[in-house]
Design a protein around this motif. Sequence first.
Motif: not given
Length: 217
Positions: A13-14, A25-26, A40-45
């Motif tokens: 991550a660093r 995160l989370n 695929v062109c995006g992730m939904k959250s």
Amino acid sequence: PIYGLGDLPQGFARLSAIYGGTYMLNKPVEGFEFDGDNRVCGMKSEGETAKCKVVIGDPSYFPDKVKKVGEVVRCICLLKHPIPNTSNSESAQIILPGSQLNRKGDIYISTVSFAHEVAPKPMFICLVGTAVETSNPKKELEAGFAQLGPIEQQFWSIDPVYEPVNDSKAEGIHISRSYDATSHFETISDDVIRIYKEITGETDVNYLFTPKEKQEQ
């Protein structure tokens, strides 16, 4: 590594942040968006969409794009002593060949201790695992337990092993394989290289294993 395997993703991550990576995160993964070519062109959250060209994930995110190829039985054992016959080593890797145990797969034993800041002194943490071959998985680890001496406590798990079956080149979704029974990271490293080749299209990646200093000479 000191403080356990959790320091590996922290280190990644660093390093990723240095090169412009962004972390959310989370955040639950609620689905994916696809373009007209079903790529695929995006992730939904949570009402937001993170745009992307490629998605990398483990099998738990893509149950419809993987197949089950086996199971792994593992047991975490807590000891108050080093593994016998290891010269009181604070860490060890032991492989019991399946050919000597009348079974197909090897049994893997890995141990770390207070020296790695993962347990209070004088505790040792041992992981014993193998690929499931019978209807009695716990019995399959008995040869491994025989190497450990007295065991204070045990924690069991039997986990499925999945492999991707999707067309990663067409979809842009690259799925890792489940962790197998090995405890030395060789197969995991091979899987990382496989995914890297899928994404980049490169076939010769030997330069990845050459120190940067030598590449510049």
